[in-house]
Design a protein around this motif. Sequence first.
Motif, PDB file in Angstrom:
ATOM      1  N   PHE A  39      55.603   8.886  14.929  1.00 29.53           N
ATOM      2  CA  PHE A  39      54.405   8.743  14.106  1.00 29.53           C
ATOM      3  C   PHE A  39      53.121   9.084  14.876  1.00 29.53           C
ATOM      4  N   HIS A  40      52.987   8.583  16.096  1.00 28.03           N
ATOM      5  CA  HIS A  40      51.763   8.809  16.875  1.00 28.03           C
ATOM      6  C   HIS A  40      51.541  10.299  17.114  1.00 28.03           C
ATOM      7  N   ARG A  41      52.625  11.011  17.456  1.00 28.63           N
ATOM      8  CA  ARG A  41      52.493  12.453  17.702  1.00 28.63           C
ATOM      9  C   ARG A  41      52.165  13.196  16.407  1.00 28.63           C
ATOM     10  N   GLN A  42      52.786  12.783  15.297  1.00 30.59           N
ATOM     11  CA  GLN A  42      52.511  13.444  14.022  1.00 30.59           C
ATOM     12  C   GLN A  42      51.051  13.251  13.612  1.00 30.59           C
ATOM     13  N   PHE A  43      50.549  12.040  13.786  1.00 33.04           N
ATOM     14  CA  PHE A  43      49.156  11.748  13.457  1.00 33.04           C
ATOM     15  C   PHE A  43      48.215  12.589  14.316  1.00 33.04           C
ATOM     16  N   SER A  44      48.455  12.601  15.611  1.00 34.54           N
ATOM     17  CA  SER A  44      47.600  13.351  16.545  1.00 34.54           C
ATOM     18  C   SER A  44      47.670  14.846  16.282  1.00 34.54           C
ATOM     19  N   SER A  45      48.866  15.330  15.955  1.00 29.40           N
ATOM     20  CA  SER A  45      49.031  16.756  15.687  1.00 29.40           C
ATOM     21  C   SER A  45      48.284  17.171  14.425  1.00 29.40           C
ATOM     22  N   TYR A  46      48.348  16.327  13.413  1.00 32.10           N
ATOM     23  CA  TYR A  46      47.717  16.666  12.133  1.00 32.10           C
ATOM     24  C   TYR A  46      46.200  16.592  12.211  1.00 32.10           C
ATOM     25  N   TYR A  47      45.684  15.564  12.926  1.00 30.06           N
ATOM     26  CA  TYR A  47      44.244  15.321  12.947  1.00 30.06           C
ATOM     27  C   TYR A  47      43.531  15.795  14.200  1.00 30.06           C
ATOM     28  N   GLY A  48      44.265  15.997  15.280  1.00 29.93           N
ATOM     29  CA  GLY A  48      43.616  16.371  16.523  1.00 29.93           C
ATOM     30  C   GLY A  48      42.950  15.204  17.217  1.00 29.93           C
ATOM     31  N   SER A  50      43.973  10.905  18.516  1.00 25.06           N
ATOM     32  CA  SER A  50      45.015   9.882  18.570  1.00 25.06           C
ATOM     33  C   SER A  50      44.711   8.779  17.565  1.00 25.06           C
ATOM     34  N   LEU A  51      45.743   8.060  17.177  1.00 24.06           N
ATOM     35  CA  LEU A  51      45.574   6.972  16.224  1.00 24.06           C
ATOM     36  C   LEU A  51      44.629   5.906  16.764  1.00 24.06           C
ATOM     37  N   SER A  52      44.796   5.536  18.032  1.00 19.96           N
ATOM     38  CA  SER A  52      43.944   4.492  18.621  1.00 19.96           C
ATOM     39  C   SER A  52      42.484   4.936  18.665  1.00 19.96           C
ATOM     40  N   ALA A  53      42.246   6.223  18.969  1.00 23.26           N
ATOM     41  CA  ALA A  53      40.875   6.740  19.006  1.00 23.26           C
ATOM     42  C   ALA A  53      40.265   6.746  17.608  1.00 23.26           C
ATOM     43  N   TYR A  54      41.080   7.076  16.608  1.00 25.53           N
ATOM     44  CA  TYR A  54      40.607   7.076  15.222  1.00 25.53           C
ATOM     45  C   TYR A  54      40.187   5.665  14.789  1.00 25.53           C
TER      46      TYR A  54
END
Length: 289
Positions: A39-48, A50-54
């Motif tokens: 999930f973390h990689r998919q989120f980062s890949s889609y948005y550019g 990281s989830l924690s940074a978002y």
Amino acid sequence: MTHIQNKFTDVLNYIDLHLDDELSIEQLSEIAHLSKYHFHRQFSSYYGISLSAYIKLIRLKRASYQLAFRKSLKVIDIALSSGYESPEAFSKAFSQAIGQSPSKFRQSPDWNCWHNKYESLTSMRVKIRDDKVNDFKVEIVNFLDINLAVLEHKGAPQMLPNTINNFIRWRKENKLPPSKNRTFNLVYDDPALVSPENYKFDICTSIKGSVKENNYGVINKNIPSGPCAVIRHIGSDDTLKNAVNYLYDVWLSSQKRELRNFPLFFERIHFFPEVAENEMVTDIYLPLK
């Protein structure tokens, strides 16, 4: 929306509604129905990002609005609700992200710097939160004449918060809370179509009688009675333009109606930061003949 967009929409909506809570990868991956190992990689890949940074940026965005527009809130309470254990930790994170300390931002916010920081985040959120055309429901209503107190903004859109802040001060001094007096915007321009120095936007509240002479520049205006097409938009201001464009580009072209000589206007029903961004409610009115 694609399958993955729908999954991420659920995640972003959940984050907006639970900014005060602990948000873990395990929890959010379950909401997305995606493996926690990917999930973390998919989120980062889609948005550019990281989830924690978002999550950090969204919490600090709410904090910046609370600091600028809700002076009664204590910095320590804003810090704790933003997930920080102390005002010192909050101040360090806020200063690094926004470029000003919380106290300095509260006193004199640098909205240009703030806008530069959040421009990419806004674009990212719009990417997945674009409304589907079929979601728009247009009604025709007879809007009744209403008297307004208005503070006119003219200048770069990113400086609009300074005008809002001045209007909030005037409104408090005159005991005109949003709970008792309706909140409107008169929308003269599309910021994408005019130069920043020529952008005009009015911030308004309903009022009985005339505005007293004041040092803020608040004046009287009026929304006249007449038919209007109206869409109720639920969600962030980031996607308001989708509903506005739908009214002009799709709905109006399918109707045998002409526009009145009065600008588009918004009525703010529920607004950020009192409610989460995805729970904001804005009625968009297009005046008709």
